[in-house]
Design a protein around this motif. Sequence first.
Motif, PDB file in Angstrom:
ATOM      1  N   ALA A   1       0.847  -1.192   0.000  1.00 21.32           N
ATOM      2  CA  ALA A   1       0.000   0.000   0.000  1.00 21.32           C
ATOM      3  C   ALA A   1       0.883   1.243   0.000  1.00 21.32           C
ATOM      4  CB  ALA A   1      -0.903  -0.002   1.226  1.00 21.32           C
ATOM      5  N   GLY A   2       0.564   2.197  -0.851  1.00 23.75           N
ATOM      6  CA  GLY A   2       1.366   3.416  -0.888  1.00 23.75           C
ATOM      7  C   GLY A   2       2.748   3.209  -1.474  1.00 23.75           C
ATOM      8  N   GLY A   3       2.969   2.098  -2.164  1.00 24.25           N
ATOM      9  CA  GLY A   3       4.290   1.799  -2.702  1.00 24.25           C
ATOM     10  C   GLY A   3       4.553   2.547  -3.995  1.00 24.25           C
ATOM     11  N   THR A   4       4.713   3.849  -3.931  1.00 24.24           N
ATOM     12  CA  THR A   4       4.935   4.683  -5.105  1.00 24.24           C
ATOM     13  C   THR A   4       6.329   4.438  -5.674  1.00 24.24           C
ATOM     14  OG1 THR A   4       5.826   6.485  -3.779  1.00 24.24           O
ATOM     15  CG2 THR A   4       3.440   6.468  -4.140  1.00 24.24           C
ATOM     16  N   ASP A   5       6.551   4.937  -6.895  1.00 24.77           N
ATOM     17  CA  ASP A   5       7.890   4.842  -7.483  1.00 24.77           C
ATOM     18  C   ASP A   5       8.922   5.526  -6.594  1.00 24.77           C
ATOM     19  OD1 ASP A   5       6.913   3.457  -9.634  1.00 24.77           O
ATOM     20  OD2 ASP A   5       6.866   5.174 -10.992  1.00 24.77           O
ATOM     21  N   ALA A   6       8.556   6.665  -6.027  1.00 30.88           N
ATOM     22  CA  ALA A   6       9.500   7.384  -5.173  1.00 30.88           C
ATOM     23  C   ALA A   6       9.858   6.563  -3.938  1.00 30.88           C
ATOM     24  CB  ALA A   6       8.916   8.732  -4.759  1.00 30.88           C
ATOM     25  N   SER A   7       8.856   5.938  -3.324  1.00 30.90           N
ATOM     26  CA  SER A   7       9.091   5.107  -2.141  1.00 30.90           C
ATOM     27  C   SER A   7       9.987   3.923  -2.487  1.00 30.90           C
ATOM     28  CB  SER A   7       7.755   4.613  -1.582  1.00 30.90           C
ATOM     29  OG  SER A   7       7.935   3.656  -0.564  1.00 30.90           O
ATOM     30  N   ALA A   8       9.721   3.271  -3.618  1.00 32.49           N
ATOM     31  CA  ALA A   8      10.522   2.122  -4.035  1.00 32.49           C
ATOM     32  C   ALA A   8      11.952   2.534  -4.359  1.00 32.49           C
ATOM     33  CB  ALA A   8       9.879   1.439  -5.245  1.00 32.49           C
ATOM     34  N   GLU A   9      12.116   3.640  -5.060  1.00 31.25           N
ATOM     35  CA  GLU A   9      13.454   4.071  -5.453  1.00 31.25           C
ATOM     36  C   GLU A   9      14.265   4.532  -4.254  1.00 31.25           C
ATOM     37  OE1 GLU A   9      13.370   6.765  -8.730  1.00 31.25           O
ATOM     38  OE2 GLU A   9      12.313   5.356 -10.032  1.00 31.25           O
ATOM     39  N   ARG A  10      13.621   5.152  -3.284  1.00 29.66           N
ATOM     40  CA  ARG A  10      14.329   5.527  -2.055  1.00 29.66           C
ATOM     41  C   ARG A  10      14.856   4.290  -1.343  1.00 29.66           C
ATOM     42  NH1 ARG A  10      10.786   8.533   2.381  1.00 29.66           N
ATOM     43  NH2 ARG A  10       9.778   6.471   2.372  1.00 29.66           N
ATOM     44  N   PHE A  11      14.011   3.269  -1.252  1.00 35.08           N
ATOM     45  CA  PHE A  11      14.392   2.018  -0.606  1.00 35.08           C
ATOM     46  C   PHE A  11      15.540   1.338  -1.351  1.00 35.08           C
ATOM     47  CE2 PHE A  11      13.019  -2.675  -0.501  1.00 35.08           C
ATOM     48  CZ  PHE A  11      13.840  -2.974   0.573  1.00 35.08           C
ATOM     49  N   VAL A  12      15.394   1.163  -2.651  1.00 33.95           N
ATOM     50  CA  VAL A  12      16.406   0.468  -3.442  1.00 33.95           C
ATOM     51  C   VAL A  12      17.719   1.259  -3.457  1.00 33.95           C
ATOM     52  CG1 VAL A  12      16.994  -0.352  -5.760  1.00 33.95           C
ATOM     53  CG2 VAL A  12      14.693  -0.728  -4.835  1.00 33.95           C
ATOM     54  N   SER A  13      17.630   2.582  -3.504  1.00 31.96           N
ATOM     55  CA  SER A  13      18.843   3.405  -3.493  1.00 31.96           C
ATOM     56  C   SER A  13      19.630   3.214  -2.202  1.00 31.96           C
ATOM     57  CB  SER A  13      18.478   4.879  -3.675  1.00 31.96           C
ATOM     58  OG  SER A  13      17.907   5.120  -4.939  1.00 31.96           O
TER      59      SER A  13
END
Length: 315
Positions: free
Chosen positions: A292-304
């Motif tokens: 839920a709420g897994g936006t591209d920005a949230s995913a990229e912050r995590f992966v970065s």
Amino acid sequence: MKSAWLLVGLASAAVATTAFAQEMDFNKVQIITEQLGPNVYMLTGSGGLDPSHDDAAGGRIGVLAGPDGVLMIDSQYTQLTDKVLAAVRRISTGPIRYLVNTHIHRDHTAGNAFFAKQGAVIFAREELRAGMVGLSKSANAATNPVANPAGFPVITYGMGEPVKIHMNDEVVDFIPIRAAHTGGDTNIKFEKANVLFIGDFYRNYGYPFIDINNGGTLQGMLEGLDATMKSADANTTIVPGHGTLIKRDDIVPYRDMILAVAGRVRQMIEQGKSLQEVLAAKVTAPYDAKVAGGTDASAERFVSAVYQELKRAGK
């Protein structure tokens, strides 16, 4: 979102009063109270359209109330302190004796100075206090409520055995968590009520946030999740700072997802891939529909953050 996630400095990180908080309509925020156990309550901000946390307005607050007074977990945005105090007073008119911070971010600590003036003694990890002291020396300190010395923790602790507070027929454990979401995380367990507040190193709204600018680490995140599972039983009510309430078994798929993503990122690093190539590979895709709420920005912050830690560890 590009690799700029990695360039955010301490003064402009999530601890600061940024445009995110300034864009909120704090007048529309309501503080909702829910009782979770004997003498134990949860306060949640609702409304206001917080751009930093679409699921709620700021971080959750815990309250232990009874004849011995009030203990609080976290203090919210400074703009909401009057509303938080009013919510606490609907629960108890007793003195606010203690305040403990789960981590340094402004939606959990910006109200510290306000509640210190109400008489609260502030507890936190040593690393959290050091971060606040560092912020107080930055150029924007005068405009950053987290940098206000009146809100600095006065009792600090490191890793080791939990700090125990005995009040209101309850035993409260301040459990230090190794650098996970930030470098100064704490879980708070109400032993008799069997309620565990865990701050932000677990979240089921958006992908994990490993705040490397404030000392967070991938390895600490995994260790913290294991420590949380050891602190809970099958019936423990676990309260993240954001998202929904969970049980111990809900942590398992979250931990497994972190391990799977980290494994994929590690493979790509070994293949010589750049951060941009890893981000382009969308390594979180198998989980996007479930988060839920897994936006591209949230995913990229995590992966970065995962990439940066694993890349550094490989050197």
